[in-house]
Design an enzyme around this catalytic site. Structure first.
Site, PDB file in Angstrom:
ATOM      1  N   GLU A   1      -5.774   4.674   7.611  1.00  0.00           N
ATOM      2  CA  GLU A   1      -5.372   3.660   6.651  1.00  0.00           C
ATOM      3  C   GLU A   1      -6.055   2.352   7.052  1.00  0.00           C
ATOM      4  O   GLU A   1      -5.972   1.929   8.203  1.00  0.00           O
ATOM      5  CB  GLU A   1      -3.852   3.513   6.675  1.00  0.00           C
ATOM      6  CG  GLU A   1      -3.303   2.559   5.658  1.00  0.00           C
ATOM      7  CD  GLU A   1      -1.788   2.619   5.578  1.00  0.00           C
ATOM      8  OE1 GLU A   1      -1.189   1.592   5.196  1.00  0.00           O
ATOM      9  OE2 GLU A   1      -1.199   3.670   5.902  1.00  0.00           O
TER      10      GLU A   1
ATOM     11  N   LYS B   1      -2.301   3.069   0.004  1.00  0.00           N
ATOM     12  CA  LYS B   1      -3.071   3.494   1.178  1.00  0.00           C
ATOM     13  C   LYS B   1      -2.342   4.571   1.986  1.00  0.00           C
ATOM     14  O   LYS B   1      -2.929   5.580   2.384  1.00  0.00           O
ATOM     15  CB  LYS B   1      -3.350   2.292   2.093  1.00  0.00           C
ATOM     16  CG  LYS B   1      -4.221   1.227   1.500  1.00  0.00           C
ATOM     17  CD  LYS B   1      -4.518   0.123   2.504  1.00  0.00           C
ATOM     18  CE  LYS B   1      -3.322  -0.733   2.836  1.00  0.00           C
ATOM     19  NZ  LYS B   1      -2.847  -1.556   1.709  1.00  0.00           N
ATOM     20  N   THR B   2      -1.076   4.331   2.270  1.00  0.00           N
ATOM     21  CA  THR B   2      -0.328   5.254   3.124  1.00  0.00           C
ATOM     22  C   THR B   2      -0.234   6.628   2.482  1.00  0.00           C
ATOM     23  O   THR B   2      -0.458   7.657   3.139  1.00  0.00           O
ATOM     24  CB  THR B   2       1.079   4.694   3.404  1.00  0.00           C
ATOM     25  OG1 THR B   2       0.956   3.467   4.128  1.00  0.00           O
ATOM     26  CG2 THR B   2       1.899   5.674   4.231  1.00  0.00           C
TER      27      THR B   2
END
Length: 469
Positions: free
Chosen positions: A165, A121-122
């Site tokens: 995110e 995600k990051t």
């Protein structure tokens, strides 16, 4: 034009303001003109960056840190009910707002891209933030890690796009209403909150169901959990589904990933045309993250060739295969990987970048619950390294679980043929690594806890060591 302050958030107080998710929201509110305050357990560069934006940051948690005129108190799921500032908020009748609700309010009125998945995600959120900024679209973004270039995890932009995110760990991603949702992968993790894969699928279905009518889901065509989720979503008639990956049936197909040291060249087939661009991090895992970002941007109407070129400007996120330095021919790299899938992806990426060099790993397990469930798989991942050092478990928010220690991982690693050394005292790790290392080695510090702090100390010890060839 980006909206102003959400109602009742002009004087917010954050408990745990230094956390990756919390600090990002606090920064955006401060940039929008809020009088931000909060507390954290220790001093940090994040606390200083918040103060530079005008926020008041207290160190330690105490009832008196909460101002009587605060309009809300923002908390994450990690804040315990007996926190003195939370208790004081109840006494004063100050509304308590979960971090996810605060973030959802910041997205209001904007074209939101929410990036979800058990892993990646990051990185994917960061790739989008960098590319959209490079294209002059001035997005707002909230990321769970600091970008290498801007050195921040959040920004208030004047454009109409917000990239966020979306955290599944506590189901908080169900609060968002994105125009575009990305699902990178779906696996069982966060065992304190999810008892089964069915619960995970239900949670992701709820998240995807919040995509605005006519919006788009970008989802992996390869990862088994994502494929299963897609099969459960086919009846959502208001949702456009765009798949990406190696699969021949993918809407955005990864044709080739060519390693080039610590970078990769990626070629995709999109709408029948080949498109090649560079990703400044190694490995197929990160290349696929970039392709997901490309597909999401195209879903917003951004020309693919412009976006592909802009993605090449991404230089990484702190703790995501971040080069900390090189001494005596030894590179020290930091990885946030703490789940077996992430560990395997980063170790395979480093193995590809290392060529004939040895790969030494310093691994710190994260959470007792995760170790209890996934110790065998973690140990098997470590078998990809030439040698590993394993620390004690980093507890984070958890209390110990009887019988759950790093020995579970070490035993599994040895069964898988790994060369593993247990080092309970973190302070001795630099000396241990300096004693193991040879010129040309890659040293990878790995885990979601404070193992990241060891990089500079390892480099210092390596500078004093006489390494063999």
């Amino acid at each position: 034009m980006a909206p102003g302050l959400p109602t009742a958030m002009d004087r917010p107080h954050f408990i745990g303001i230094g956390g990756a998710g919390m600090s990002g929201i606090a920064k955006i509110l401060a940039q929008r003109g809020a009088r931000v305050a909060g507390s954290d357990s220790r001093e940090s560069a994040t606390a200083e960056s918040l103060r530079a934006l005008g926020a008041t940051v207290h160190i330690g948690h105490a009832a008196e840190h909460l101002a009587d005129d605060s309009t809300c108190v923002v908390v994450s799921s990690a804040i315990r009910p007996d926190n003195p500032e939370l208790v004081r908020a109840a006494e004063l009748g100050i509304p308590v707002v979960h971090r996810s609700d605060a973030l959802a309010s910041l997205m209001g009125g904007l074209r939101a891209i929410a990036v979800a998945g058990t892993h990646g995600k990051t990185t994917t959120t960061s790739m989008l933030a960098v590319a959209l900024t490079e294209l002059g679209l001035d997005p707002s973004y909230a990321i769970g890690g600091d970008l290498e270039g801007p050195g921040t995890n959040a920004r208030h932009g004047e454009g109409d796009i917000f990239v966020a995110e979306a955290d599944e760990s506590d189901r908080s991603f169900q609060k968002y209403d994105p125009e575009v949702a990305i699902v990178l992968n779906v696996e069982l993790d966060h065992h304190a909150n999810y008892a089964s894969m069915d619960e995970i699928y239900d949670s992701f279905e709820t998240f995807v169901g919040k995509v605005v009518p006519g919006g788009t889901l970008v989802i992996s065509a390869d990862q088994p959990g994502a494929v299963e989720l897609t099969s459960r979503l086919r009846d959502l008639s208001t949702l456009k589904i765009v798949t990406y990956g190696d699969s021949p049936s993918a809407d955005v197909r990864v044709h080739k990933v060519t390693p080039r040291g610590l970078t990769s060249e990626v070629t995709v087939v999109l709408a029948g045309r080949y498109l090649t661009f560079t990703v400044s991090v190694p490995g197929r895992h990160y290349a696929h993250n970039a392709v997901a970002a490309l597909a999401a941007g195209v879903a917003l109407g951004i020309p693919a060739h412009n976006l592909a070129s802009a993605l090449g400007k991404y230089t990484g996120v702190k703790r995501r295969l971040q080069l900390k330095g090189e001494v005596n021919g030894v590179q020290v790299i930091d990885s946030y990987a703490h789940h077996p899938t992430e560990m395997t992806a980063d170790l395979e990426a480093m193995r590809g970048a290392a060529a004939d060099a040895r790969l030494l790993v310093v691994f710190q397990p994260h959470l007792f619950s995760r170790t209890q469930e996934l110790a065998t798989e973690m140990g098997q991942s470590l078998a990809l390294a030439d040698a590993s050092v394993v620390l004690d478990i980093y507890p984070a928010r958890e209390d110990p679980i009887p019988g759950v220690t790093s020995s579970l991982i070490i035993d599994a690693a040895r069964r898988a043929g790994a060369d593993v050394t247990a080092v309970p005292d973190k302070a001795t790790v630099p000396d241990v690594i300096a004693g193991m290392a040879k010129q040309g080695d890659l040293v990878l510090t790995m885990g979601a806890g404070d193992v990241t702090d060891l990089g500079p100390a390892i480099l210092d010890k390596l500078s004093l060591a006489r390494l063999s060839n």
